[in-house]
Design a protein around this motif. Structure first.
Motif, PDB file in Angstrom:
ATOM      1  N   ILE A 166      11.946  -4.999  -0.762  1.00  0.00           N
ATOM      2  CA  ILE A 166      10.992  -6.043  -1.138  1.00  0.00           C
ATOM      3  C   ILE A 166       9.904  -6.207  -0.089  1.00  0.00           C
ATOM      4  O   ILE A 166       8.733  -6.382  -0.406  1.00  0.00           O
ATOM      5  N   ALA A 167      10.281  -6.144   1.179  1.00  0.00           N
ATOM      6  CA  ALA A 167       9.323  -6.363   2.262  1.00  0.00           C
ATOM      7  C   ALA A 167       9.713  -5.525   3.469  1.00  0.00           C
ATOM      8  O   ALA A 167      10.789  -4.934   3.515  1.00  0.00           O
ATOM      9  N   GLY A 168       8.822  -5.501   4.445  1.00  0.00           N
ATOM     10  CA  GLY A 168       9.092  -4.748   5.660  1.00  0.00           C
ATOM     11  C   GLY A 168      10.102  -5.447   6.542  1.00  0.00           C
ATOM     12  O   GLY A 168      10.563  -6.554   6.258  1.00  0.00           O
ATOM     13  N   GLY A 169      10.438  -4.766   7.638  1.00  0.00           N
ATOM     14  CA  GLY A 169      11.403  -5.342   8.562  1.00  0.00           C
ATOM     15  C   GLY A 169      11.640  -4.410   9.732  1.00  0.00           C
ATOM     16  O   GLY A 169      10.913  -3.444   9.946  1.00  0.00           O
ATOM     17  N   ARG A 220       7.320  -0.952   7.058  1.00  0.00           N
ATOM     18  CA  ARG A 220       6.624  -1.836   6.121  1.00  0.00           C
ATOM     19  C   ARG A 220       6.465  -1.097   4.797  1.00  0.00           C
ATOM     20  O   ARG A 220       6.400   0.138   4.757  1.00  0.00           O
ATOM     21  N   VAL A 221       6.414  -1.853   3.740  1.00  0.00           N
ATOM     22  CA  VAL A 221       6.339  -1.278   2.400  1.00  0.00           C
ATOM     23  C   VAL A 221       4.890  -0.894   2.090  1.00  0.00           C
ATOM     24  O   VAL A 221       3.981  -1.725   2.178  1.00  0.00           O
ATOM     25  N   LYS A 264       5.818   0.231  -4.030  1.00  0.00           N
ATOM     26  CA  LYS A 264       7.121   0.106  -4.684  1.00  0.00           C
ATOM     27  C   LYS A 264       7.112   0.865  -6.001  1.00  0.00           C
ATOM     28  O   LYS A 264       6.138   0.789  -6.763  1.00  0.00           O
ATOM     29  N   THR A 273      11.014   3.452  -2.795  1.00  0.00           N
ATOM     30  CA  THR A 273      10.014   2.718  -2.024  1.00  0.00           C
ATOM     31  C   THR A 273       9.342   3.665  -1.039  1.00  0.00           C
ATOM     32  O   THR A 273      10.015   4.465  -0.380  1.00  0.00           O
ATOM     33  N   SER A 275       1.941  -1.472  -6.805  1.00  0.00           N
ATOM     34  CA  SER A 275       2.179  -2.522  -5.815  1.00  0.00           C
ATOM     35  C   SER A 275       2.031  -1.914  -4.432  1.00  0.00           C
ATOM     36  O   SER A 275       2.861  -1.150  -4.000  1.00  0.00           O
TER      37      SER A 275
END
Length: 328
Positions: free
Chosen positions: A183-186, A216-217, A220, A225, A327
């Motif tokens: 869903i999101a980066g990390g 980071r994304v 999607k 991803t 996205s």
């Protein structure tokens, strides 16, 4: 066999946090360009001094802040290793060489890969590099990983590049396609060490060495991803191990669980692209460093290889065919 002997002198300071750590372990951290076995050999041969006194006990415990000096002879043995292999040279001067490594090129000779490696190519491209430990190679890319690598052409350049790697000031960015939806980066901050039972693989282990990967994304897809990643450390298989650990292995990475996962209603063409992608979808896209001699900050980028671009195109087509809006 052409045997040559070159005298070397090394110096460094044991960091305070190394209190109560063995001498051989400390100098392995100080001088990572040399093998642990070679460093231990030099200790036993009275080539290592601690605060000016020769020490020949590898297990001697350090207190921190000791001054280390090594004066030794380095033998270079080369047996028909130089090979004329085309290299994609991105940058070259008297001190460093930056290449864009293709998939399938092994960095170092080893079991099953005694020739045809990057090291063999470097010995032909820069003959004097045989005097530099590991032919100037200061960091690696896995055989099937593509992208940017820097090589030192002199001992001085090698020393400075290794210092940048140790201090985490060298910027290395990658792009990858992983299984599943992020869903999101990390960031992943998990130690990495040798796998307990599969000795050719690595694993997240509490007893391993520190390893930090930021991601980071970028885009999607239905079941995948597209990521941009940055390394703080450079452990063996780091990105592959970290992503598998969070259950998002790289596409094509069979060793770490990246077997093809097919979303519902996938076309035959899309299924074929996924199944035929036989390597990990990982590309070292950007490299930033301080030039070891001039001090200039330099950045290079390497375009995505064709197979990676074809994989992304297939993912785009699948997303569009199944009503998934882009996205980024």
């Amino acid at each position: 066999m052409n045997q040559q002997v070159k005298s070397i002198s090394l110096s460094g300071e044991i960091p305070p946090e190394a209190f109560n750590t063995r001498l051989d372990q400390c100098i392995a951290q100080l001088f990572p360009e040399y093998s642990r076995s070679k460093l231990k050999e030099w200790i036993l041969a009275n080539c290592v001094s601690v605060d000016g006194e020769v020490v020949n006990t590898p297990r001697l415990k350090m207190k921190g802040l000791e001054q280390i000096s090594i004066s030794a002879d380095l033998e270079t043995q080369v047996e028909d290793m130089a090979e004329q292999i085309d290299l994609d040279v991105v940058f070259e001067d008297n001190d460093i060489l930056v290449i864009n490594k293709p998939a399938g090129l092994v960095v170092h000779p080893g079991a099953g890969n005694q020739s045809g490696t990057l090291l063999n190519a470097l010995l032909a491209h820069v003959p004097d590099i045989e005097h530099i430990p590991r032919a100037g190679i200061v960091h690696r890319l896995d055989k099937e990983t593509t992208g940017l690598m820097v090589v030192a052409k002199t001992l001085a350049a090698q020393t400075h590049l290794v210092e940048q790697l140790q201090s985490r000031t060298m910027g290395r960015e990658y792009e990858a396609v992983v299984m599943g939806n992020l869903i999101a980066g990390g960031s992943i901050d998990e130690n990495i060490g040798r796998h307990t039972t599969k000795r050719t693989l690595m694993a997240v282990k509490h007893s391993g060495k520190p390893a930090v990967t930021h991601y980071r994304v970028k885009k999607k897809y239905r079941a995948h991803t597209y990521l941009r990643m940055k390394l703080e450390t450079g452990r063996t298989h780091q990105i592959r191990v970290h992503m598998a650990h969070i259950k998002h292995p790289l596409v094509g990475d069979i060793q770490y669980g990246g077997r093809a996962r097919l979303p519902k209603h996938a076309s035959e063409n899309f299924i074929a692209v996924l199944r035929e992608f036989k390597r990990q979808a990982l590309h070292a896209i950007q490299l930033t460093l301080t030039h070891p001699i001039s001090g200039e900050t330099m950045t290079w980028q390497a375009p995505l290889p064709e197979d990676f671009k074809q994989l992304l195109a297939a993912l785009d087509n699948d997303a569009q065919a199944n009503g998934l809006s882009e996205s980024m």
